[in-house]
Design a protein around this motif. Structure first.
Motif, short mmCIF file in Angstrom:
data_model
loop_
_atom_site.label_atom_id
_atom_site.label_comp_id
_atom_site.label_asym_id
_atom_site.label_seq_id
_atom_site.Cartn_x
_atom_site.Cartn_y
_atom_site.Cartn_z
N VAL A 1 -10.58 31.75 -2.51
CA VAL A 1 -11.57 32.17 -1.12
C VAL A 1 -12.55 30.92 -0.63
O VAL A 1 -12.40 29.95 0.43
CB VAL A 1 -12.38 33.21 -1.70
N THR B 1 -11.40 31.38 3.52
CA THR B 1 -10.48 32.42 3.84
C THR B 1 -11.50 32.80 5.43
O THR B 1 -12.72 32.25 5.12
CB THR B 1 -11.49 33.66 2.79
N LYS B 2 -11.02 33.89 5.68
CA LYS B 2 -11.64 33.97 6.86
C LYS B 2 -12.35 35.64 7.16
O LYS B 2 -12.69 36.03 7.90
CB LYS B 2 -10.49 33.98 8.16
N ASP B 3 -12.48 36.06 5.64
CA ASP B 3 -12.38 37.46 5.30
C ASP B 3 -14.20 37.13 4.76
O ASP B 3 -14.46 36.66 3.95
CB ASP B 3 -11.77 37.90 5.14
N ARG C 1 -14.67 39.04 1.90
CA ARG C 1 -14.73 38.32 0.73
C ARG C 1 -15.84 37.44 -0.13
O ARG C 1 -15.19 36.88 -1.20
CB ARG C 1 -13.14 37.76 0.59
#
Lengths: 377, 425
Positions: free
Chosen positions: B207, B77-79, B82
């Motif tokens: 993720v 993920t780049k978030d 998260r």
């Protein structure tokens, strides 16, 4: 790689052609027990030996190569024990072999292209044969192997010179052809040397042995350039350094004396080389000429065991018989992958074929690992 | 007679331990040593739970369990939010599983029939088995290969979390090396360790993505003085001179990151280095006993340094034999790895044997999954391994095929804390 364990012995280039004559250079110039050298006419298809029945004592063979391929000439005792040999006889050349032969049955062999079992012939030597005491048999083993190594190191030097010359001349095709040939002589006697631990990686180190601050040199550096980019224009200094390193290892080896135990361990170490690095294609990852090395390791191992043979026959005849069988099995398995005078590329073999080779090497290496204990007792 | 029988019997017993009652293997170790005092007393403890919360993460000085499932993840993920959320979920699942419970609050069989359970179920009925879960953060979490600061953490990367240099002889395979995150699961039952990693990977889908993982058996070192020294696949005792949980001051000096060593979020943590080391066991097995012992520098039977009588005797590196050569060879493993040869540097090792079947050429794909914890790899693992890679006679029988380095933060303090809280906070 740093896999080598016993010593390349002996041999300055000057001692190139002969075995026994090297130690007895002041003896009479030529001649045999029957007077006069025995002419051997070697071609690509024949090996004519002038006389095949001799009296015991020193014999001189004069080998003329009239073929188109580089050849070798051997005199073998039982089990392919090398009594004497001349390596690297170029087309048109005449070379001499001096060898001391006790009474017994031998084989002569020319090996055009320097591969295979060669063109064999029977040789009978009669006269008085003294029985050799066990300890004397071991002493003779090291002397015998020393003669083998002498000839191999001489050829290593010559072939490395030719290889280096081709690299410096920018002749990619010729350098590629010479590469596995020069390495054959290295690989036959590779149990060269923990004692040369500093030279071995310079000559034979693979790329991954290089650590930060160290230069990648030697055979495999040139191999990489030859087979990946084909650009060897800047490899002149590397080639010069390789030759200098080979000269040094030959000279330093000259000062070493082997023990029978080192012969035994060396024979095993050569097979371990095959089992660890050649069977996987790790060693020759750019040229894929691993089977050349495989064969050379096998020949070197066989030469060491053959040198020990008289002692082993006295101490453990069953083991000798087992080794003969297993050596023959490996040779048969490997023999399927001949390609002309050389060998198929590692990448041309299937996993199943490699497995068969691996199994045959293990079947041989297990009994060979018992030789040291027999020698030590 | 009994000495002859004990080894085979010990192996049989160890085999029984695989079925789930751990501690039997530890008992087997005691049998090998000729004393049966530990044979059954450890069974209850070996099945019990190791506390999850504490000053340091469990699984480092915890007496080494018999089994390992190690996993390295890439963060996909780049978030950032998260990722932090996942670390919280993982922490909760880890606290439950190490206590012997299901990964989720519903469990393997407690939910609605139409929904997949929140535990995979293969550990139902099994005791905690001293499961520990230890997390670490790799250099690529801070900056990726292209130098990008992925989650705003670049300035929090500890200087001690170095990119390991290329060591002589390294034949590393990138696909089984490195990783953004790692989790080390150790337990006395392999099914419990595998269950834990499987559930963390499941919870992390989307993720994180599993980059590589490794199963291990037969701990190859002791991390507690109460443990007998085990043997590696070369048949030698391994870890005799290891740092141990009881070493107090030495742990502060060599194991735990101290205040002021680097960023505060690592204080109380430790740096983890993993190396997968293939052993060429077939060629090793046909080398002579004397060669094996010279390479290791210890007697195969007793584990004593060459020239000494007892396993725990200090090696005498100055001793010379009749031939004038050192009794413990200059190129022996024990000499080169010893603190004396490394400016006193020491490691806490807790590696495992592995056998990944065979390699298609009839050779065991086997060796040592080396795991070591330390305060600063620049002063410990890197110089030690540099020396070993150059000179260790054992290298002839080894191939280093995987490598990883991770910063393992301090322990999760309580139910309100979670893995990575101080790093991301």
């Amino acid at each position: 790689m740093r896999t080598t364990r016993f010593l390349v012995l002996a041999a300055a280039g000057a001692l190139a052609t002969t075995g026994l004559a090297a130690c007895g250079g002041q003896e009479k110039d030529a001649g045999t027990a029957d007077g006069g050298p025995i002419a051997v006419k070697a071609s690509d298809t024949a090996c004519e030996v002038g006389r095949t029945e001799l009296a015991a004592g020193q014999t001189v063979f004069e080998v003329t190569n009239s073929g188109a391929k580089v050849t070798e000439f051997y005199v073998y005792a039982a089990g392919d024990r090398v009594m004497g040999e001349v390596e690297n006889i170029a087309p048109g050349l005449k070379r001499e072999l001096r060898v001391e032969l006790p009474a017994g049955t031998y084989e002569t062999a020319c090996k055009p292209g320097m591969s295979g079992k060669g063109i064999r012939g029977a040789l009978k030597v009669s006269g008085t044969a003294a029985t050799v005491a066990p300890d004397a048999a071991l002493a003779e083993a090291t002397a015998s192997y020393q003669r083998y190594v002498t000839s191999q190191t001489a050829a290593l030097l010559t072939k490395t010179e030719e290889f280096v010359a081709a690299v410096k001349a920018g002749d990619v095709a010729k350098a590629k052809a010479l590469y596995p040939v020069a390495r054959t002589y290295w690989e036959r006697i590779e149990p060269v040397a923990e004692s040369f631990g500093d030279l071995d990686p310079k000559i034979d180190g693979r790329e991954e042995v290089v650590e930060e601050g160290m230069e990648f040199t030697g055979f495999h550096r040139i191999e990489k350039d030859l087979w990946t980019t084909g650009d060897i224009s800047s490899d002149g200094p590397i080639a010069d350094r390789l030759l200098a390193d080979v000269k040094e290892i030959v000279a330093r080896a000259n000062a070493e004396k082997l023990t029978p135990l080192q012969l035994a361990n060396g024979a095993k170490a050569l097979l371990d080389e095959v089992a660890s690095g050649k069977i996987t294609g790790e060693e020759e990852r750019y040229s894929h000429t691993d089977l050349w090395d495989f064969n050379a390791n096998l020949e070197g191992s066989k030469a060491a065991i053959a040198a020990l043979r008289p002692a082993l026959e006295q101490r453990a005849p069953d083991l000798v018989a087992q080794l003969d069988t297993e050596f023959a099995n490996v040779e048969t398995a490997l023999g399927k992958h001949r390609d002309g005078d050389g060998w198929k590329l590692h990448t041309a073999l299937s996993k199943a074929e490699l497995k068969e080779l691996s199994d045959s090497i293990n079947a041989l290496a297990e009994p060979i690992s018992k030789v040291a204990a027999v020698v030590a007792r | 007679m009994s000495a002859k029988l004990s080894r085979r019997r010990a192996i049989t017993l160890a085999g029984a331990g695989v079925a789930g009652v751990a501690g039997v293997a530890a008992g087997a170790g005691a049998l090998v040593r000729g004393g049966a005092e530990h044979a059954s007393a450890d069974q209850g403890a070996a099945a019990g739970a190791v506390p999850f919360h504490g000053e340091h993460q469990a699984g480092i000085t915890t007496p080494a369990q018999d089994r390992l499932h190690f996993v390295a993840f890439d963060v996909v993920t780049k978030d950032r939010a998260r990722l932090v959320e996942l670390l919280g979920e993982w922490t909760a699942a880890a606290a439950r599983m190490t206590a012997g419970k299901d990964a989720g609050v519903i469990g393997a069989v407690g939910g609605v029939p139409e929904a997949p359970p929140d535990d995979t179920g293969e550990a139902l009925g099994l005791p905690p088995s001293q499961l520990t879960l230890t997390v670490g953060f790799g250099p690529t979490l801070f900056r990726d290969a292209r130098g990008r600061d992925r989650f705003g953490l670049a300035d929090r990367r500890p200087a001690a979390l170095v990119d390991l240099p290329h060591f002589a002889g390294d034949a590393l395979r990138p696909e089984i090396s490195g990783g953004d995150l790692c989790v080390q699961a150790c337990a006395n039952d392999p099914q419990v360790a595998v269950h834990a990693i499987r559930n963390l990977a499941r919870i992390g889908m989307g993720v994180v993505s599993v980059r590589w993982s490794q199963l291990g058996f037969g701990r190859t070192s002791s991390t507690s003085t109460g443990q007998a020294t085990p043997r590696n696949l070369f048949g030698f005792k391994d870890g005799t001179a290891n740092l141990k949980a009881e070493d107090g001051g030495l742990l502060r000096e060599h194991l735990w990151v101290q205040p002021g060593d680097g960023p505060d979020w690592m204080t109380g943590g430790s740096y983890l280095v993993t190396r997968k080391i293939r052993m060429l066991v077939e060629t090793w097995d046909r080398s002579s006993l004397v060669e094996q012992e010279q390479i290791v520098g210890r007697a195969k039977g007793s584990g004593a340094p060459l020239g000494r009588g007892d396993e725990f005797d200090e090696p005498d590196f100055a001793a010379k034999g009749d031939d004038g050569q050192p009794v413990i060879a200059e190129t022996s493993h024990v000499r080169l790895a010893h603190p004396d040869a490394n400016d006193g540097a020491r490691l806490l090792r807790r590696g495992y044997n592995f056998v990944d079947g065979s390699d298609g050429l009839g050779r065991l794909d086997a060796g040592l999954f080396f795991i070591a914890y330390q305060r600063d790899p620049r002063k410990q693992f890197v110089p030690i391994q540099t020396r070993l890679a150059r000179n260790d006679a054992m290298n002839e029988y080894l191939r280093h095929v995987s490598s990883g380095i991770f910063a393992c933060p301090p322990g999760v303090r309580d139910g309100g804390d979670h893995w990575g809280r101080a790093l991301f906070g």
